[in-house]
Design an enzyme around this catalytic site. Structure first.
Site, PDB file in Angstrom:
ATOM      1  CE  LYS A 121      -2.097   3.435   2.395  1.00 22.85           C
ATOM      2  NZ  LYS A 121      -1.606   4.322   3.456  1.00 22.85           N
ATOM      3  CG  ASP A 139      -7.051   3.586   2.290  1.00 26.31           C
ATOM      4  OD1 ASP A 139      -7.904   3.216   1.466  1.00 26.31           O
ATOM      5  OD2 ASP A 139      -7.080   4.699   2.821  1.00 26.31           O
TER       6      ASP A 139
END
Length: 215
Positions: A121, A139
DNA sequence: ATCCCGAGGG
DNA sequence: CCCTCTGGAT
């Protein structure tokens, strides 16, 4: 409504209503962005922004951070989630950037992931924001909002969400779409009791169709 | 009690 | 796949 039509509706809506969406993390350069994103795990941007000024003042660049000690840095991170891990990660990250990458923060996902505290991420955020690569960082907001609307189907991991989104979002819109979904998730499509009454995506949203049908 | 721009280790 | 790390806001 087909998936293609759903994506088209969502993109069109955000292009009209949030054409300039961007991160709410405060940073001036790639080093500061990387630190802020590492700190942002399971923590709100607002709280990260309260802690980073002192960190950036004391450690103005990655070289300075590489010489930080745990005892020095920990108090500056104490008030956010996982301060122990994040203190170690930040110092380890800076040391690896100095030792293995000539002091330059890497520009590719495979290299970034090698850094302590940097997962997929975070690597996607850096390469997308700093280097304009069409990578989708997933996320908690992107994951939840995509699933609710129906942009993803049965996605059980962030990686599955990432791949499904990339399949339908044009490369040049991946960066802005990432921020659209985050900000929508933060202020409208919130985790608990989403504000469907304020949401312009209702005509294309599977979640809204379900809760209205259930009435 | 649940959630917040997750990552690392088993 | 699972678990742990962990503070502050709501």
């Amino acid at each position: 409504m087909t998936k293609k039509e759903r994506f088209a509706f969502v993109i069109s809506y955000f292009e009209q209503h949030a054409p300039n969406a961007e991160t709410e993390l405060i940073y001036d350069n790639p080093y500061q962005l990387l630190v802020a994103v590492i700190l942002s795990a399971q923590c709100t941007d607002k709280r990260v922004n309260l802690t980073t000024p002192a960190i950036f003042e004391r450690y103005p660049d990655v070289e300075a951070l590489s010489h930080a000690t745990f005892e020095e840095l920990f108090p500056l991170i104490r008030s956010i989630s996982y301060p122990n891990n994040k203190t170690k990660h930040l110092i380890g990250m800076a040391q690896m950037v100095i030792d293995d990458f000539n002091g330059e923060i890497p520009a590719t996902v495979p290299e970034l992931i090698k850094l302590p505290g940097v997962g997929r991420k975070t690597a996607n955020v850096i390469t997308s924001v700093v280097h304009q690569q069409p990578n989708m960082a997933v996320d908690t907001h992107v994951f939840r909002v995509s699933a609710r609307i129906g942009l993803t189907t049965n996605a059980k991991t962030p990686l599955q969400t990432e791949l499904q989104l990339l399949k339908y979002i044009p490369k040049e819109k991946v960066y802005i779409a990432h921020h659209w979904l985050i900000l929508h998730g933060r202020y409208i499509c919130i985790a608990r009791n989403p504000k469907c009454g304020e949401c312009g995506l209702r005509p294309a949203c599977k979640y809204y169709q379900q809760i209205t049908k259930a009435q």
